[in-house]
Every structure is written in C-alpha cells, then in structure tokens.
Design a protein around this motif. Sequence first.
Motif, PDB file in Angstrom:
ATOM      1  N   VAL A  51       0.943  -1.152   0.176  1.00 33.18           N
ATOM      2  CA  VAL A  51      -0.034   0.186   0.074  1.00 33.18           C
ATOM      3  C   VAL A  51       0.817   1.353  -0.035  1.00 33.18           C
ATOM      4  O   VAL A  51       0.344   2.219  -0.141  1.00 33.18           O
ATOM      5  CB  VAL A  51      -0.977   0.062   1.264  1.00 33.18           C
ATOM      6  CG1 VAL A  51      -2.074  -1.063   1.106  1.00 33.18           C
ATOM      7  CG2 VAL A  51      -0.327   0.027   2.613  1.00 33.18           C
ATOM      8  N   ARG A  52       2.271   1.217   0.161  1.00 28.47           N
ATOM      9  CA  ARG A  52       2.928   2.398   0.315  1.00 28.47           C
ATOM     10  C   ARG A  52       4.397   1.813   0.025  1.00 28.47           C
ATOM     11  O   ARG A  52       5.057   0.813   0.443  1.00 28.47           O
ATOM     12  CB  ARG A  52       2.961   3.085   1.706  1.00 28.47           C
ATOM     13  CG  ARG A  52       3.855   4.206   2.043  1.00 28.47           C
ATOM     14  CD  ARG A  52       3.208   5.502   1.122  1.00 28.47           C
ATOM     15  NE  ARG A  52       3.358   6.690   1.415  1.00 28.47           N
ATOM     16  CZ  ARG A  52       2.770   7.621   2.288  1.00 28.47           C
ATOM     17  NH1 ARG A  52       2.155   6.716   3.420  1.00 28.47           N
ATOM     18  NH2 ARG A  52       2.981   8.559   2.371  1.00 28.47           N
ATOM     19  N   GLN A  53       5.134   2.767  -0.858  1.00 28.28           N
ATOM     20  CA  GLN A  53       6.469   2.164  -1.106  1.00 28.28           C
ATOM     21  C   GLN A  53       7.336   3.579  -0.715  1.00 28.28           C
ATOM     22  O   GLN A  53       7.148   4.650  -0.827  1.00 28.28           O
ATOM     23  CB  GLN A  53       6.699   2.030  -2.575  1.00 28.28           C
ATOM     24  CG  GLN A  53       8.373   1.798  -2.888  1.00 28.28           C
ATOM     25  CD  GLN A  53       8.581   1.606  -4.525  1.00 28.28           C
ATOM     26  OE1 GLN A  53       7.530   1.577  -5.365  1.00 28.28           O
ATOM     27  NE2 GLN A  53       9.875   1.096  -4.762  1.00 28.28           N
ATOM     28  N   ILE A  54       8.474   3.327   0.014  1.00 24.79           N
ATOM     29  CA  ILE A  54       9.371   4.339   0.589  1.00 24.79           C
ATOM     30  C   ILE A  54      10.718   3.938  -0.053  1.00 24.79           C
ATOM     31  O   ILE A  54      11.352   2.879   0.256  1.00 24.79           O
ATOM     32  CB  ILE A  54       9.454   4.398   2.008  1.00 24.79           C
ATOM     33  CG1 ILE A  54       7.939   4.650   2.526  1.00 24.79           C
ATOM     34  CG2 ILE A  54      10.478   5.571   2.518  1.00 24.79           C
ATOM     35  CD1 ILE A  54       7.709   4.645   4.149  1.00 24.79           C
ATOM     36  N   VAL A  55      11.623   4.791  -0.688  1.00 28.43           N
ATOM     37  CA  VAL A  55      12.758   4.579  -1.111  1.00 28.43           C
ATOM     38  C   VAL A  55      13.868   5.614  -0.559  1.00 28.43           C
ATOM     39  O   VAL A  55      13.559   6.849  -0.546  1.00 28.43           O
ATOM     40  CB  VAL A  55      12.925   4.614  -2.732  1.00 28.43           C
ATOM     41  CG1 VAL A  55      14.301   4.471  -3.427  1.00 28.43           C
ATOM     42  CG2 VAL A  55      11.993   3.821  -3.330  1.00 28.43           C
ATOM     43  N   GLY A  56      15.010   4.934  -0.002  1.00 21.36           N
ATOM     44  CA  GLY A  56      15.851   5.563   0.670  1.00 21.36           C
ATOM     45  C   GLY A  56      15.811   5.780   2.075  1.00 21.36           C
ATOM     46  O   GLY A  56      14.802   5.395   2.724  1.00 21.36           O
ATOM     47  N   ALA A  57      16.838   6.153   2.634  1.00 19.29           N
ATOM     48  CA  ALA A  57      17.081   6.135   4.137  1.00 19.29           C
ATOM     49  C   ALA A  57      16.148   7.355   4.660  1.00 19.29           C
ATOM     50  O   ALA A  57      15.918   8.362   3.803  1.00 19.29           O
ATOM     51  CB  ALA A  57      18.465   6.347   4.757  1.00 19.29           C
ATOM     52  N   ARG A  58      15.760   7.318   5.958  1.00 20.41           N
ATOM     53  CA  ARG A  58      14.924   8.429   6.494  1.00 20.41           C
ATOM     54  C   ARG A  58      15.359   8.561   7.963  1.00 20.41           C
ATOM     55  O   ARG A  58      15.883   7.605   8.580  1.00 20.41           O
ATOM     56  CB  ARG A  58      13.337   8.008   6.491  1.00 20.41           C
ATOM     57  CG  ARG A  58      12.880   7.819   5.157  1.00 20.41           C
ATOM     58  CD  ARG A  58      12.447   9.023   4.562  1.00 20.41           C
ATOM     59  NE  ARG A  58      11.495   8.930   3.408  1.00 20.41           N
ATOM     60  CZ  ARG A  58      11.914   8.392   2.124  1.00 20.41           C
ATOM     61  NH1 ARG A  58      13.120   8.266   1.967  1.00 20.41           N
ATOM     62  NH2 ARG A  58      10.964   8.516   1.121  1.00 20.41           N
ATOM     63  N   ALA A  59      15.276   9.752   8.317  1.00 16.02           N
ATOM     64  CA  ALA A  59      15.393   9.995   9.912  1.00 16.02           C
ATOM     65  C   ALA A  59      14.097   9.411  10.345  1.00 16.02           C
ATOM     66  O   ALA A  59      13.078   9.283   9.897  1.00 16.02           O
ATOM     67  CB  ALA A  59      15.567  11.482  10.272  1.00 16.02           C
ATOM     68  N   LYS A  60      14.343   8.987  11.841  1.00 17.49           N
ATOM     69  CA  LYS A  60      13.132   8.429  12.584  1.00 17.49           C
ATOM     70  C   LYS A  60      12.015   9.048  12.483  1.00 17.49           C
ATOM     71  O   LYS A  60      10.950   8.655  11.930  1.00 17.49           O
ATOM     72  CB  LYS A  60      13.710   8.147  13.827  1.00 17.49           C
ATOM     73  CG  LYS A  60      12.684   7.211  14.761  1.00 17.49           C
ATOM     74  CD  LYS A  60      13.114   7.039  16.198  1.00 17.49           C
ATOM     75  CE  LYS A  60      11.837   6.870  17.339  1.00 17.49           C
ATOM     76  NZ  LYS A  60      12.177   7.166  18.457  1.00 17.49           N
ATOM     77  N   ARG A  61      11.996  10.340  12.783  1.00 14.99           N
ATOM     78  CA  ARG A  61      10.804  11.097  12.908  1.00 14.99           C
ATOM     79  C   ARG A  61      10.115  11.064  11.328  1.00 14.99           C
ATOM     80  O   ARG A  61       8.666  11.051  11.261  1.00 14.99           O
ATOM     81  CB  ARG A  61      11.016  12.571  13.182  1.00 14.99           C
ATOM     82  CG  ARG A  61       9.972  13.564  13.527  1.00 14.99           C
ATOM     83  CD  ARG A  61      10.462  14.763  14.071  1.00 14.99           C
ATOM     84  NE  ARG A  61      11.111  15.363  12.782  1.00 14.99           N
ATOM     85  CZ  ARG A  61      11.243  16.647  12.470  1.00 14.99           C
ATOM     86  NH1 ARG A  61      10.413  17.475  13.021  1.00 14.99           N
ATOM     87  NH2 ARG A  61      11.624  17.004  11.393  1.00 14.99           N
ATOM     88  N   ARG A  62      10.896  11.519  10.272  1.00 10.56           N
ATOM     89  CA  ARG A  62      10.366  11.508   8.984  1.00 10.56           C
ATOM     90  C   ARG A  62       9.647  10.018   8.486  1.00 10.56           C
ATOM     91  O   ARG A  62       8.270  10.020   8.167  1.00 10.56           O
ATOM     92  CB  ARG A  62      11.179  11.917   8.005  1.00 10.56           C
ATOM     93  CG  ARG A  62      10.635  12.153   6.310  1.00 10.56           C
ATOM     94  CD  ARG A  62      11.726  12.616   5.716  1.00 10.56           C
ATOM     95  NE  ARG A  62      11.057  12.580   4.211  1.00 10.56           N
ATOM     96  CZ  ARG A  62      11.672  12.583   3.017  1.00 10.56           C
ATOM     97  NH1 ARG A  62      13.453  12.437   3.418  1.00 10.56           N
ATOM     98  NH2 ARG A  62      11.273  12.288   2.129  1.00 10.56           N
ATOM     99  N   LEU A  63      10.313   9.152   8.951  1.00 13.16           N
ATOM    100  CA  LEU A  63       9.924   7.852   8.695  1.00 13.16           C
ATOM    101  C   LEU A  63       8.552   7.441   9.480  1.00 13.16           C
ATOM    102  O   LEU A  63       7.434   6.995   8.738  1.00 13.16           O
ATOM    103  CB  LEU A  63      10.885   6.534   8.947  1.00 13.16           C
ATOM    104  CG  LEU A  63      10.576   4.942   8.666  1.00 13.16           C
ATOM    105  CD1 LEU A  63      10.043   4.958   7.082  1.00 13.16           C
ATOM    106  CD2 LEU A  63      11.571   4.179   8.938  1.00 13.16           C
TER     107      LEU A  63
END
Length: 114
Positions: free
Chosen positions: A91-103
């Motif tokens: 239902v969602r794709q996230i590409v690349g590293a993220r900071a915890k808050r943003r993720l």
Amino acid sequence: MIHARGVAEVTDADFATEVLAERGRHVLVEFTADWCGPCRQLAPVLSAVAAERADRLKVVQIDADSNPEAVTRYGVLSMPTMFVFRDGEPVRQIVGARAKRRLLQELDEALVTA
C-alpha cells in the motif's frame, strides 16, 4: 545483511507466510544489502520503529542479494526500499533512508489511509 535489532529476517521461501499472510496489522518490509551504506544508517531507525509501533506494525528485513524473487516481484531497483503491506498487498513504497521522525510520519500516514 545489515541486521536491525528486533527486526526479523524474511526470505523468498517464507515471504508469503511472514508478509503476505499477515492479517490484523501492517507489515513494513525493508529490502537491504550488505554493501548498502544508507541501509546501515537505517538499521537503528528500523529497530526503534519496530519497538514503538509493535502493536500496529510488523517490521521485517529481506536481503535483496540472496532473495531475487521478491526483488523482481516488487520491482526493487535501489536500496533501501521499504514497502508497507496490508492484508498481503503493498500500500506504500518508501525509497531511501529516512530520519526516524520522517519515517514515522510516513508510516503513520500509510497506517491511517491504508
């Protein structure tokens, strides 16, 4: 594979059982690889997310280099790539590293809208 503490590893062999068959909560799958620098940065973030959202979210990792079936099936082209699954469907794709808050923000949106 760079292993995030508290996060289970899945393979092509058990992907259907561990991810697609999960009902009642979402599953976050991170496609990772040993050679991936951003994946190393993401590991402690995934550990924290797994602990904080355990009631609503199952977090797993899959080694992209040794599990080509899942990589091909979901069209993974870069690491890290994360998918949020609900009832066996991405239902969602996230590409690349993220900071915890943003993720967490992105995951909370996916958990609400999905």
